[in-house]
Scaffold this motif. Structure first.
Motif, PDB file in Angstrom:
ATOM      1  N   SER A 181       7.044  36.803  43.808  1.00  0.00           N
ATOM      2  CA  SER A 181       7.059  35.400  43.732  1.00  0.00           C
ATOM      3  C   SER A 181       8.022  34.899  42.991  1.00  0.00           C
ATOM      4  N   LEU A 182       8.785  35.799  42.076  1.00  0.00           N
ATOM      5  CA  LEU A 182       9.886  35.355  41.517  1.00  0.00           C
ATOM      6  C   LEU A 182      11.059  35.795  42.615  1.00  0.00           C
ATOM      7  N   LEU A 183      10.955  36.581  43.447  1.00  0.00           N
ATOM      8  CA  LEU A 183      12.053  36.710  44.248  1.00  0.00           C
ATOM      9  C   LEU A 183      12.347  35.667  45.372  1.00  0.00           C
ATOM     10  N   LEU A 184      10.794  35.222  45.685  1.00  0.00           N
ATOM     11  CA  LEU A 184      10.995  34.180  46.680  1.00  0.00           C
ATOM     12  C   LEU A 184      11.129  32.832  46.049  1.00  0.00           C
ATOM     13  N   LEU A 185      11.060  32.481  44.839  1.00  0.00           N
ATOM     14  CA  LEU A 185      11.495  31.402  44.319  1.00  0.00           C
ATOM     15  C   LEU A 185      13.032  31.282  44.239  1.00  0.00           C
ATOM     16  N   LYS A 186      13.496  32.553  43.832  1.00  0.00           N
ATOM     17  CA  LYS A 186      14.860  32.707  43.694  1.00  0.00           C
ATOM     18  C   LYS A 186      15.614  32.623  44.992  1.00  0.00           C
ATOM     19  N   PHE A 187      14.907  32.956  46.326  1.00  0.00           N
ATOM     20  CA  PHE A 187      15.366  32.831  47.324  1.00  0.00           C
ATOM     21  C   PHE A 187      15.384  31.180  47.842  1.00  0.00           C
ATOM     22  N   LEU A 188      14.262  30.573  47.543  1.00  0.00           N
ATOM     23  CA  LEU A 188      14.242  29.048  47.726  1.00  0.00           C
ATOM     24  C   LEU A 188      15.412  28.268  47.071  1.00  0.00           C
ATOM     25  N   LEU A 189      15.557  28.617  45.728  1.00  0.00           N
ATOM     26  CA  LEU A 189      16.866  28.205  45.238  1.00  0.00           C
ATOM     27  C   LEU A 189      18.033  28.476  45.709  1.00  0.00           C
ATOM     28  N   LYS A 190      18.315  29.674  46.078  1.00  0.00           N
ATOM     29  CA  LYS A 190      19.499  30.217  46.794  1.00  0.00           C
ATOM     30  C   LYS A 190      19.716  29.538  48.162  1.00  0.00           C
ATOM     31  N   LEU A 191      18.743  29.075  48.744  1.00  0.00           N
ATOM     32  CA  LEU A 191      18.729  28.658  50.285  1.00  0.00           C
ATOM     33  C   LEU A 191      19.431  27.224  50.382  1.00  0.00           C
ATOM     34  N   GLU A 192      19.494  26.574  49.330  1.00  0.00           N
ATOM     35  CA  GLU A 192      20.139  25.244  49.004  1.00  0.00           C
ATOM     36  C   GLU A 192      21.658  25.300  49.541  1.00  0.00           C
ATOM     37  N   ASN A 193      22.219  26.539  49.076  1.00  0.00           N
ATOM     38  CA  ASN A 193      23.681  26.914  49.399  1.00  0.00           C
ATOM     39  C   ASN A 193      23.844  27.842  50.492  1.00  0.00           C
ATOM     40  N   ARG A 194      22.873  28.229  51.266  1.00  0.00           N
ATOM     41  CA  ARG A 194      22.597  29.126  52.362  1.00  0.00           C
ATOM     42  C   ARG A 194      23.050  30.587  51.677  1.00  0.00           C
ATOM     43  N   GLN A 195      22.565  30.733  50.606  1.00  0.00           N
ATOM     44  CA  GLN A 195      22.751  32.077  50.073  1.00  0.00           C
ATOM     45  C   GLN A 195      21.534  32.936  50.147  1.00  0.00           C
TER      46      GLN A 195
END
Length: 204
Positions: A181-195
């Motif tokens: 869940s933490l990894l997916l949350l981090k993934f969602l935040l990083k997606l904003e900059n396509r990371q």
């Protein structure tokens, strides 16, 4: 289910009232207020899978729809993006409650959502309008809609029976769900900059 209806209606009413008062609010604010009201009224639903998926997926859609690069995508690419994103974020919840998850949702959204938007939804609107002037026995649209919806239902059931869509996980340790869940949350935040986040990001 009733949770999804309550959430969607609550968000709409909240935003409508705020606009009438001259203080418009964002979709995320309306979602948050609806979430709090629902928890206050039905605190025992917090462990319900319908509640979890409804508010989780709607939250993901609201957050990701703010990304400028997503808005710039074509309609088909947006459909593909949201399908993959929502199915990915639903994995922990589905695995915990049903001990498995399915990749069928991605294909279903890509194939069926456009057809539903172009065929089923307009047909339902026409059926609703015609019901005011024609009795059910004389309304040919009623019979046509039953046939088409029945065909789509059978197609979905047939695809869903294919075992290759399902991945059995069993009930995994709580620590695994927390880290995922933490990894997916981090993934969602990083997606904003396509990371894309690294596994080590979860521990930081």
């Amino acid at each position: 289910g009733s949770t999804s209806v309550f959430r969607a209606t609550g968000q709409f009413i909240t935003q409508a009232i705020a606009s009438k008062m001259g203080r418009p609010i964002s979709s995320l604010t309306a979602w948050s207020l609806t979430f709090l009201v629902y928890l206050f009224l039905f605190p025992n639903h917090v462990s319900n899978v319908g509640f979890q998926l409804s508010f989780l997926i709607s939250f993901i859609l609201i957050i990701s729809s703010r990304y400028q690069w997503v808005r710039a995508l074509s309609n088909f690419k947006q459909l593909l993006f949201y399908s993959v994103l929502c199915n990915t974020f639903s994995i922990p919840t589905l695995s915990y409650h049903f001990f498995e998850f399915s990749s069928f949702g991605i294909l279903a959204n890509i194939l069926l959502v456009p057809i539903f938007s172009v065929v089923i939804f307009p047909l339902i609107i026409l059926l609703l309008l015609s019901s005011f002037v024609l009795p059910n026995k004389l309304n040919i649209l009623l019979y046509i809609s039953k046939i088409i919806i029945g065909i789509f239902h059978q197609i979905i059931l047939a695809f869903n029976q294919l075992k290759n869509w399902n991945y059995v996980t069993g009930r995994l340790p709580a620590l695994f769900y927390l880290l995922l869940s933490l990894l997916l949350l981090k993934f969602l935040l990083k997606l904003e900059n396509r990371q894309l986040p690294k596994i080590s990001d979860v521990l930081l």
